[in-house]
Design a protein around this motif. Structure first.
Motif, PDB file in Angstrom:
ATOM      1  N   ILE A 246       0.827  -1.208   0.000  1.00  0.00           N
ATOM      2  CA  ILE A 246       0.000   0.000   0.000  1.00  0.00           C
ATOM      3  C   ILE A 246       0.862   1.260   0.000  1.00  0.00           C
ATOM      4  CG2 ILE A 246      -1.855   1.252   1.149  1.00  0.00           C
ATOM      5  CD1 ILE A 246      -2.659  -1.478   0.044  1.00  0.00           C
ATOM      6  N   VAL A 247       1.772   1.376   0.960  1.00  0.00           N
ATOM      7  CA  VAL A 247       2.526   2.621   1.130  1.00  0.00           C
ATOM      8  C   VAL A 247       3.503   2.832  -0.025  1.00  0.00           C
ATOM      9  CG1 VAL A 247       4.105   3.891   2.630  1.00  0.00           C
ATOM     10  CG2 VAL A 247       2.267   2.495   3.631  1.00  0.00           C
ATOM     11  N   LEU A 248       4.348   1.839  -0.298  1.00  0.00           N
ATOM     12  CA  LEU A 248       5.366   2.017  -1.334  1.00  0.00           C
ATOM     13  C   LEU A 248       4.756   2.105  -2.732  1.00  0.00           C
ATOM     14  CD1 LEU A 248       8.268  -0.320  -0.135  1.00  0.00           C
ATOM     15  CD2 LEU A 248       7.922   2.124   0.279  1.00  0.00           C
ATOM     16  N   THR A 249       3.685   1.369  -2.992  1.00  0.00           N
ATOM     17  CA  THR A 249       3.069   1.448  -4.320  1.00  0.00           C
ATOM     18  C   THR A 249       2.496   2.836  -4.597  1.00  0.00           C
ATOM     19  OG1 THR A 249       0.999   0.556  -3.402  1.00  0.00           O
ATOM     20  CG2 THR A 249       2.514  -1.007  -4.437  1.00  0.00           C
ATOM     21  N   GLU A 250       2.113   3.551  -3.541  1.00  0.00           N
ATOM     22  CA  GLU A 250       1.587   4.903  -3.717  1.00  0.00           C
ATOM     23  C   GLU A 250       2.701   5.932  -3.880  1.00  0.00           C
ATOM     24  OE1 GLU A 250      -0.847   5.446  -0.291  1.00  0.00           O
ATOM     25  OE2 GLU A 250      -2.546   4.323  -1.120  1.00  0.00           O
ATOM     26  N   ARG A 251       3.949   5.526  -3.619  1.00  0.00           N
ATOM     27  CA  ARG A 251       5.078   6.448  -3.751  1.00  0.00           C
ATOM     28  C   ARG A 251       5.854   6.251  -5.046  1.00  0.00           C
ATOM     29  NH1 ARG A 251       7.537   6.518   2.493  1.00  0.00           N
ATOM     30  NH2 ARG A 251       5.611   7.265   3.475  1.00  0.00           N
ATOM     31  N   ILE A 252       5.404   5.331  -5.891  1.00  0.00           N
ATOM     32  CA  ILE A 252       6.025   5.110  -7.191  1.00  0.00           C
ATOM     33  C   ILE A 252       5.381   6.040  -8.213  1.00  0.00           C
ATOM     34  CG2 ILE A 252       6.324   3.392  -9.026  1.00  0.00           C
ATOM     35  CD1 ILE A 252       6.579   1.271  -6.979  1.00  0.00           C
ATOM     36  N   ASP A 253       6.135   6.384  -9.241  1.00  0.00           N
ATOM     37  CA  ASP A 253       5.654   7.290 -10.282  1.00  0.00           C
ATOM     38  C   ASP A 253       4.303   6.827 -10.830  1.00  0.00           C
ATOM     39  OD1 ASP A 253       5.503   8.342 -13.239  1.00  0.00           O
ATOM     40  OD2 ASP A 253       7.035   9.558 -12.235  1.00  0.00           O
ATOM     41  N   GLU A 254       3.435   7.803 -11.133  1.00  0.00           N
ATOM     42  CA  GLU A 254       2.064   7.501 -11.549  1.00  0.00           C
ATOM     43  C   GLU A 254       1.985   6.705 -12.849  1.00  0.00           C
ATOM     44  OE1 GLU A 254      -0.365  10.938 -11.737  1.00  0.00           O
ATOM     45  OE2 GLU A 254      -0.365  11.294  -9.574  1.00  0.00           O
ATOM     46  N   GLN A 255       3.051   6.722 -13.653  1.00  0.00           N
ATOM     47  CA  GLN A 255       2.998   5.970 -14.909  1.00  0.00           C
ATOM     48  C   GLN A 255       2.895   4.462 -14.671  1.00  0.00           C
ATOM     49  OE1 GLN A 255       6.664   5.760 -17.220  1.00  0.00           O
ATOM     50  NE2 GLN A 255       7.814   6.595 -15.482  1.00  0.00           N
ATOM     51  N   TYR A 256       3.228   4.019 -13.442  1.00  0.00           N
ATOM     52  CA  TYR A 256       3.142   2.601 -13.112  1.00  0.00           C
ATOM     53  C   TYR A 256       1.886   2.264 -12.303  1.00  0.00           C
ATOM     54  CZ  TYR A 256       8.078   2.838 -14.380  1.00  0.00           C
ATOM     55  OH  TYR A 256       9.255   3.045 -15.043  1.00  0.00           O
ATOM     56  N   SER A 257       0.967   3.218 -12.174  1.00  0.00           N
ATOM     57  CA  SER A 257      -0.221   2.986 -11.356  1.00  0.00           C
ATOM     58  C   SER A 257      -1.156   1.987 -12.036  1.00  0.00           C
ATOM     59  CB  SER A 257      -0.956   4.302 -11.101  1.00  0.00           C
ATOM     60  OG  SER A 257      -1.414   4.850 -12.327  1.00  0.00           O
ATOM     61  N   GLY A 258      -2.072   1.435 -11.242  1.00  0.00           N
ATOM     62  CA  GLY A 258      -3.030   0.460 -11.756  1.00  0.00           C
ATOM     63  C   GLY A 258      -3.060  -0.776 -10.885  1.00  0.00           C
ATOM     64  N   PRO A 259      -3.965  -1.701 -11.169  1.00  0.00           N
ATOM     65  CA  PRO A 259      -4.119  -2.883 -10.305  1.00  0.00           C
ATOM     66  C   PRO A 259      -2.944  -3.849 -10.361  1.00  0.00           C
ATOM     67  CG  PRO A 259      -5.514  -3.064 -12.255  1.00  0.00           C
ATOM     68  CD  PRO A 259      -4.962  -1.677 -12.250  1.00  0.00           C
ATOM     69  N   LEU A 260      -2.130  -3.799 -11.438  1.00  0.00           N
ATOM     70  CA  LEU A 260      -1.025  -4.749 -11.543  1.00  0.00           C
ATOM     71  C   LEU A 260       0.099  -4.433 -10.559  1.00  0.00           C
ATOM     72  CD1 LEU A 260      -0.745  -5.312 -15.404  1.00  0.00           C
ATOM     73  CD2 LEU A 260      -1.662  -6.865 -13.679  1.00  0.00           C
ATOM     74  N   LEU A 261       0.267  -3.172 -10.158  1.00  0.00           N
ATOM     75  CA  LEU A 261       1.348  -2.827  -9.239  1.00  0.00           C
ATOM     76  C   LEU A 261       1.148  -3.460  -7.859  1.00  0.00           C
ATOM     77  CD1 LEU A 261       3.998  -1.323  -8.933  1.00  0.00           C
ATOM     78  CD2 LEU A 261       2.711   0.722  -8.271  1.00  0.00           C
ATOM     79  N   PRO A 262      -0.043  -3.371  -7.233  1.00  0.00           N
ATOM     80  CA  PRO A 262      -0.245  -4.114  -5.980  1.00  0.00           C
ATOM     81  C   PRO A 262      -0.067  -5.613  -6.142  1.00  0.00           C
ATOM     82  CG  PRO A 262      -1.974  -2.482  -6.260  1.00  0.00           C
ATOM     83  CD  PRO A 262      -1.207  -2.521  -7.553  1.00  0.00           C
ATOM     84  N   ALA A 263      -0.401  -6.140  -7.333  1.00  0.00           N
ATOM     85  CA  ALA A 263      -0.206  -7.572  -7.570  1.00  0.00           C
ATOM     86  C   ALA A 263       1.278  -7.918  -7.580  1.00  0.00           C
ATOM     87  CB  ALA A 263      -0.851  -7.972  -8.903  1.00  0.00           C
ATOM     88  N   VAL A 264       2.092  -7.063  -8.207  1.00  0.00           N
ATOM     89  CA  VAL A 264       3.543  -7.275  -8.187  1.00  0.00           C
ATOM     90  C   VAL A 264       4.061  -7.201  -6.754  1.00  0.00           C
ATOM     91  CG1 VAL A 264       5.764  -6.313  -8.905  1.00  0.00           C
ATOM     92  CG2 VAL A 264       3.883  -6.455 -10.542  1.00  0.00           C
TER      93      VAL A 264
END
Length: 411
Positions: A246-264
Motif C-alpha cells: 500500500i505505502v510504497l506502491t503509492e510512492r512510485i511514479d504515476e505511470q506505473y499505477s493500476g491494479p497490476l502494481l499491488p499484484a507485483v
C-alpha cells in the motif's frame, strides 16, 4: 430386514483425516483471498467508483475494526464449541462482505463490506489455524500460516488479472464475485468433515500416551509464556507487507499505477514470505529466526525511509523482498511459539491474540497517510525501524535466556 434398518445400522461415511486437513487449508486459502484481493481493487475503485485515496485507505484499515474482536471471539468460541462452526460462520461472513462491496460500490458500501469481511476472516484465521494445529501438532500451525499467506498473495494477483482482462465496472463486479463463490464452496465442504473439538483431541492424545517430542504441547504449558514469546513477533507481520503493498506502491511514479502494481507487490512480499516460512521448516526449532525476522523488518523500514516520498522501481523491489522475508519469519516464528508453548485448551485464544496484534498492521497505511503531511515520508519509517530493532534485541535476550535454561543440569 427393511432398508430403513439397514441404513440405521450402516456406519456413516467419514472423510479420511487427510481430507479434513486439505479442506481446512483451502478454507484458510479462500479467507486470505477474500480479504487481501482488495489491495488490487484500490486503483480500480478509485477509477470506477470515484472513491478518494484517503477514503480507500481508511476502508482498507477500518477492516481491522471487524477483524480484531472476531479473532478473539473466534478463537475462544472454537476452544469451547469446536473449530468447524466458527470456520463456516467466518467464511460465510467473508463472502457476504464481498457481496456487499459488489452490490454497493460506494465509500459507505466498501467500508461496511470491509468491516464484515474483517469479522469473517478473523474467525477463520484463528479457528482455522487452531484446527490445523489440532490435526498435526508439529506442522499444523506453520502449514496454516503458509496457506493463509498464499491466499493473501493469490487474491491480489487474480483480481489484478481480472481487472486487466475485463475493464470497467464489469471487471470490478467479477473480481468481487470470485471470493463470494470460493468462500461459499469451501464453507459447504467444511460442513462435510468431522470436528472432534480440542477437548476430545486432548483426551485422545492422553489415552494414546502421546508424550513424544513430536507432541510439544503438554498440560504444563501456560498461556502467559506463549503470548510473551509470540506477540512481539506479531507486531511485524502485516506491518511489513502493508508497507510494501500500500505505502510504497503509492510512492512510485504515476505511470506505473493500476491494479497490476499491488499484484507485483503481493508476489514480491507475500511470495517471499511463503518461501521464508517453508524454509523455516528446514531449520527445525531454531528460535533465532525471530531475531532475523525483526532485523529484516528494521532493514526494510530503513530502506523505505531513505527512499522518502519518491520510490524507484529497484528500491521498491528490494524493499518488498526484505519486508516480505521479515513478514514470513515473524509469522512463522510467532505461530510456532503459540504451538510450542500454549496449552491445547487455550490454543484458539492464543492464536486469536497473536492475529489481533498481527492484523493491527493493516491500519498502518491509514496512520501513515494521516500524519505524512506533518511528519514527512521518512520519519515514520525510521521510527518503525527503531521499534523493530528493539524487538530484535528483546527476542535475542529471550533466546539466550531460553538456551541457558536448557543447558542447566537436571537435579
Amino acid at each position: 430386514m427393511s432398508q430403513d434398518r439397514l441404513a440405521e445400522r450402516a456406519p456413516a461415511a467419514t472423510p479420511a483425516p487427510g481430507t479434513t486437513t486439505w479442506i481446512t487449508l483451502v478454507a484458510l486459502l479462500s479467507a486470505g483471498w477474500a480479504t487481501n484481493h482488495f489491495a488490487a481493487m484500490l486503483p480500480v475503485l478509485a477509477e470506477v467508483a470515484h472513491i478518494s485515496k484517503p477514503g480507500l485507505d481508511a476502508a482498507f484499515g477500518l477492516y481491522a475494526l471487524g477483524l480484531l474482536p472476531s479473532l478473539l471471539l473466534g478463537g475462544g468460541l472454537s476452544d469451547r464449541h469446536g473449530r468447524r462452526p466458527v470456520v463456516v460462520t467466518g467464511l460465510t461472513l467473508a463472502g457476504l462482505g464481498n457481496l456487499v462491496m459488489l452490490t454497493w460500490s460506494t465509500l459507505p458500501g466498501v467500508t461496511v463490506g470491509r468491516l464484515v469481511v474483517g469479522l469473517g476472516v478473523g474467525m477463520v484465521a484463528s479457528a482455522g489455524t487452531a484446527w490445523a494445529a489440532d490435526q498435526d501438532e508439529t506442522k499444523g500451525a506453520a502449514r496454516a500460516g503458509v496457506v493463509l499467506t498464499s491466499g493473501f498473495a493469490v487474491g491480489p494477483v487474480a483480481t489484478a488479472l481480472i481487472a486487466w482482462a475485463v475493464s470497467g465496472r464489469t471487471g470490478a463486479h467479477l473480481a468481487f464475485a470470485v471470493p463470494v463463490v470460493l468462500t461459499a464452496v469451501f464453507a459447504l465442504l467444511c460442513l462435510r468433515v468431522p470436528d472432534p473439538g480440542p477437548s476430545r483431541v486432548a483426551a485422545r492424545r492422553a489415552a494414546d500416551g502421546d508424550d513424544s517430542p513430536a507432541a510439544p504441547v503438554t498440560d504444563e504449558r501456560r498461556l502467559g509464556p506463549a503470548l510473551a514469546a509470540s506477540l512481539p513477533m506479531a507486531l511485524w507481520v502485516f506491518a511489513c507487507v502493508t508497507v510494501s503493498m500500500i505505502v510504497l506502491t503509492e510512492r512510485i511514479d504515476e505511470q506505473y499505477s493500476g491494479p497490476l502494481l499491488p499484484a507485483v507487490a503481493a508476489v514480491l512480499s507475500l511470495g517471499t514470505g511463503v518461501l521464508a516460512q517453508v524454509g523455516m521448516r528446514r531449520v527445525g526449532g531454531w528460535r533465532g529466526l525471530g531475531v532475523v525476522g525483526a532485523g529484516l523488518a528494521t532493514t526494510g523500514y530503513v530502506i523505505a525511509g531513505v527512499a522518502g516520498a519518491q520510490v524507484g522501481l529497484a528500491t521498491f523491489a528490494v524493499c518488498s523482498v526484505v519486508l516480505g522475508c521479515a513478514y514470513g519469519l515473524c509469522l512463522g516464528q510467532g505461530l510456532r511459539d503459540v504451538e510450542r508453548l500454549a496449552p491445547l485448551a487455550s490454543r484458539g485464544v492464543a492464536t486469536g491474540l497473536f492475529y489481533v496484534v498481527s492484523y493491527s498492521g493493516f491500519a498502518l497505511p491509514f496512520v501513515l497517510n494521516t500524519y505524512e503531511d506533518n511528519l514527512g515520508a521518512s520519519a515514520p519509517m525510521y521510527a518503525l525501524a527503531a521499534l523493530a530493532a528493539t524487538t530484535a534485541l528483546a527476542r535475542l535476550r529471550q533466546v539466550r535466556r531460553s538456551s541457558a535454561a536448557d543447558l542447566q543440569p537436571v537435579r
